[in-house]
Structure formats: structure tokens, C-alpha cells
Design a protein around this motif. Structure first.
Motif, PDB file in Angstrom:
ATOM      1  N   VAL A  54       0.843  -1.200   0.000  1.00 35.22           N
ATOM      2  CA  VAL A  54       0.000   0.000   0.000  1.00 35.22           C
ATOM      3  C   VAL A  54       0.876   1.247   0.000  1.00 35.22           C
ATOM      4  CG1 VAL A  54      -1.729   1.288   1.306  1.00 35.22           C
ATOM      5  CG2 VAL A  54      -1.885  -1.191   1.162  1.00 35.22           C
ATOM      6  N   LEU A  55       1.895   1.246   0.838  1.00 35.75           N
ATOM      7  CA  LEU A  55       2.794   2.404   0.913  1.00 35.75           C
ATOM      8  C   LEU A  55       3.629   2.536  -0.359  1.00 35.75           C
ATOM      9  CD1 LEU A  55       3.940   2.100   4.628  1.00 35.75           C
ATOM     10  CD2 LEU A  55       2.286   3.696   3.661  1.00 35.75           C
ATOM     11  N   LEU A  56       4.108   1.419  -0.891  1.00 38.03           N
ATOM     12  CA  LEU A  56       4.901   1.472  -2.128  1.00 38.03           C
ATOM     13  C   LEU A  56       4.068   1.989  -3.297  1.00 38.03           C
ATOM     14  CD1 LEU A  56       6.988  -1.807  -1.844  1.00 38.03           C
ATOM     15  CD2 LEU A  56       7.840   0.535  -1.739  1.00 38.03           C
ATOM     16  N   ALA A  57       2.791   1.648  -3.316  1.00 42.86           N
ATOM     17  CA  ALA A  57       1.912   2.112  -4.399  1.00 42.86           C
ATOM     18  C   ALA A  57       1.655   3.617  -4.301  1.00 42.86           C
ATOM     19  CB  ALA A  57       0.588   1.356  -4.361  1.00 42.86           C
ATOM     20  N   GLY A  78       5.645   8.523  -5.360  1.00 39.64           N
ATOM     21  CA  GLY A  78       5.695   9.178  -6.665  1.00 39.64           C
ATOM     22  C   GLY A  78       4.439   9.941  -7.044  1.00 39.64           C
ATOM     23  N   LYS A  79       3.497  10.037  -6.121  1.00 41.06           N
ATOM     24  CA  LYS A  79       2.261  10.777  -6.389  1.00 41.06           C
ATOM     25  C   LYS A  79       1.746  11.338  -5.069  1.00 41.06           C
ATOM     26  CE  LYS A  79      -0.899   6.918  -5.797  1.00 41.06           C
ATOM     27  NZ  LYS A  79      -2.087   6.265  -6.269  1.00 41.06           N
ATOM     28  N   ASP A  80       0.778  12.188  -5.155  1.00 41.91           N
ATOM     29  CA  ASP A  80       0.143  12.718  -3.957  1.00 41.91           C
ATOM     30  C   ASP A  80      -0.849  11.670  -3.470  1.00 41.91           C
ATOM     31  OD1 ASP A  80      -1.218  14.040  -1.974  1.00 41.91           O
ATOM     32  OD2 ASP A  80      -1.460  15.898  -3.109  1.00 41.91           O
ATOM     33  N   ALA A  81      -0.596  11.100  -2.304  1.00 41.14           N
ATOM     34  CA  ALA A  81      -1.410  10.002  -1.781  1.00 41.14           C
ATOM     35  C   ALA A  81      -2.498  10.484  -0.824  1.00 41.14           C
ATOM     36  CB  ALA A  81      -0.511   8.991  -1.083  1.00 41.14           C
ATOM     37  N   THR A  82      -2.808  11.765  -0.852  1.00 42.14           N
ATOM     38  CA  THR A  82      -3.798  12.320   0.072  1.00 42.14           C
ATOM     39  C   THR A  82      -5.161  11.648  -0.084  1.00 42.14           C
ATOM     40  OG1 THR A  82      -2.658  14.449  -0.006  1.00 42.14           O
ATOM     41  CG2 THR A  82      -4.912  14.449   0.839  1.00 42.14           C
ATOM     42  N   ASP A  83      -5.629  11.514  -1.315  1.00 41.90           N
ATOM     43  CA  ASP A  83      -6.947  10.908  -1.537  1.00 41.90           C
ATOM     44  C   ASP A  83      -6.975   9.457  -1.071  1.00 41.90           C
ATOM     45  OD1 ASP A  83      -7.941  13.262  -2.572  1.00 41.90           O
ATOM     46  OD2 ASP A  83      -7.549  12.700  -4.656  1.00 41.90           O
ATOM     47  N   ASP A  84      -5.911   8.714  -1.362  1.00 44.47           N
ATOM     48  CA  ASP A  84      -5.846   7.317  -0.921  1.00 44.47           C
ATOM     49  C   ASP A  84      -5.859   7.230   0.604  1.00 44.47           C
ATOM     50  OD1 ASP A  84      -5.670   6.544  -3.574  1.00 44.47           O
ATOM     51  OD2 ASP A  84      -3.480   6.480  -3.558  1.00 44.47           O
ATOM     52  N   PHE A  85      -5.119   8.128   1.237  1.00 47.36           N
ATOM     53  CA  PHE A  85      -5.060   8.153   2.695  1.00 47.36           C
ATOM     54  C   PHE A  85      -6.431   8.460   3.292  1.00 47.36           C
ATOM     55  CE2 PHE A  85      -4.356  10.360   6.739  1.00 47.36           C
ATOM     56  CZ  PHE A  85      -3.553   9.437   7.409  1.00 47.36           C
ATOM     57  N   GLU A  86      -7.101   9.461   2.737  1.00 48.51           N
ATOM     58  CA  GLU A  86      -8.418   9.851   3.252  1.00 48.51           C
ATOM     59  C   GLU A  86      -9.462   8.765   2.987  1.00 48.51           C
ATOM     60  OE1 GLU A  86      -8.919  12.340   5.225  1.00 48.51           O
ATOM     61  OE2 GLU A  86      -6.946  13.233   4.943  1.00 48.51           O
ATOM     62  N   ASP A  87      -9.397   8.137   1.821  1.00 44.67           N
ATOM     63  CA  ASP A  87     -10.365   7.087   1.486  1.00 44.67           C
ATOM     64  C   ASP A  87     -10.247   5.882   2.409  1.00 44.67           C
ATOM     65  OD1 ASP A  87     -11.334   8.650  -0.553  1.00 44.67           O
ATOM     66  OD2 ASP A  87     -10.281   7.573  -2.159  1.00 44.67           O
ATOM     67  N   ALA A  88      -9.048   5.650   2.944  1.00 41.05           N
ATOM     68  CA  ALA A  88      -8.843   4.503   3.826  1.00 41.05           C
ATOM     69  C   ALA A  88      -9.443   4.730   5.206  1.00 41.05           C
ATOM     70  CB  ALA A  88      -7.352   4.204   3.948  1.00 41.05           C
ATOM     71  N   GLY A  89      -9.779   5.965   5.523  1.00 36.99           N
ATOM     72  CA  GLY A  89     -10.422   6.253   6.811  1.00 36.99           C
ATOM     73  C   GLY A  89      -9.501   6.053   7.997  1.00 36.99           C
ATOM     74  N   HIS A  90      -8.322   6.642   7.964  1.00 38.41           N
ATOM     75  CA  HIS A  90      -7.366   6.485   9.052  1.00 38.41           C
ATOM     76  C   HIS A  90      -7.871   7.143  10.346  1.00 38.41           C
ATOM     77  CE1 HIS A  90      -4.672   5.495   5.706  1.00 38.41           C
ATOM     78  NE2 HIS A  90      -4.000   4.811   6.610  1.00 38.41           N
TER      79      HIS A  90
END
Length: 135
Positions: free
Chosen positions: A46-49, A52-64
Motif C-alpha cells: 500500500v505504501l509502495l503504491a 511518486g504521487k500525492d497520496a492524500t486521496d488514498d489516505f483519506e479514502d482509507a479512513g485512518h
């Protein structure tokens, strides 16, 4: 007022994309999550994916959780240079030009669905042959 944190370009962050050297960007902040790779509940993939990009949306979608957000502070190393971020071009969808007149539409449909007219003709011929034999 100048910032007190180190500024990184997206190219610099993207270069750190291996399991033993992994940086990610969330909300314009750069995090070195190399030491957290084995502990991440979603796995290191998950972190490796997210490199190289802005992972803000992925982080927010995961509901941390709030705890996860507080834990991020331990891995903070600097901020992203917003000028280094290239916008992804918008995907353009091209639509096939549709025929304008109804005759052309009918011809195109007939070409596309040739089975229907051929079936109608075949059934008509078969019925006429059967009726002609009975007389």
C-alpha cells in the motif's frame, strides 16, 4: 515568513520508492515511512503504491484514525514543493460521430444487426415452401 522545514520536489520523493527507502506525500507534506513499512496494517504494498504521487486521496479514502494521523508526525521530514507537482492531463473521451439522418441510421443498424433481416427472410422462405407442399 520562510518555512523551517526542508522542501522536496515530487521527483525527489518519487526516487524513494523501494521497501528499504520509501517516501510518500500526504496533504503537501513528505513522510519517510521506511521504518514503518513492516508495521503498516495494510502492508508495505500500500505504501509502495503511494510513492511518486500525492497520496492524500488514498489516505483519506482509507479512513485512518486519529491515532494514525498522530503517528504520521514521527515520519514527517519536510514539505512538498507545490511548483514541482505536474497536473495529470484530463482524460478526453471522444464519441463516435453518429449519422444525422434516419435513413443512414437504419442502414447502419441493418449492417450491425444483419442477423435479424437474414433470419426473417429465411423463416419466410421456409414457411412459403411448407405451405406450397401442402397444396
Amino acid at each position: 515568513m520562510p518555512t523551517l522545514t526542508k522542501i522536496y520536489s515530487m521527483e525527489e520523493v518519487a526516487a524513494h520508492n523501494k521497501q528499504d527507502d520509501c517516501w510518500i506525500v500526504i496533504d503537501g507534506k513528505v513522510y519517510d515511512v521506511t521504518s514503518y513499512m513492516d508495521e503498516h496494517p495494510g502492508g508495505d504494498d500500500v505504501l509502495l503504491a503511494a510513492t511518486g504521487k500525492d497520496a492524500t486521496d488514498d489516505f483519506e479514502d482509507a479512513g485512518h484514525s486519529k491515532t494514525a494521523r498522530e503517528l504520521m508526525e514521527d515520519y514527517f521530514i519536510g514539505e512538498l514543493d507545490e511548483d514541482s507537482v505536474q497536473e495529470i492531463p484530463e482524460l478526453k473521451i471522444y464519441k463516435k460521430e453518429e449519422p444525422k439522418d434516419s435513413v443512414q441510421k437504419l442502414v447502419d443498424l441493418t449492417k450491425q444487426y444483419w442477423v435479424v433481416p437474414v433470419s426473417v427472410i429465411t423463416i419466410s422462405v421456409a414457411v412459403s415452401v411448407l405451405f406450397s407442399r401442402k397444396k
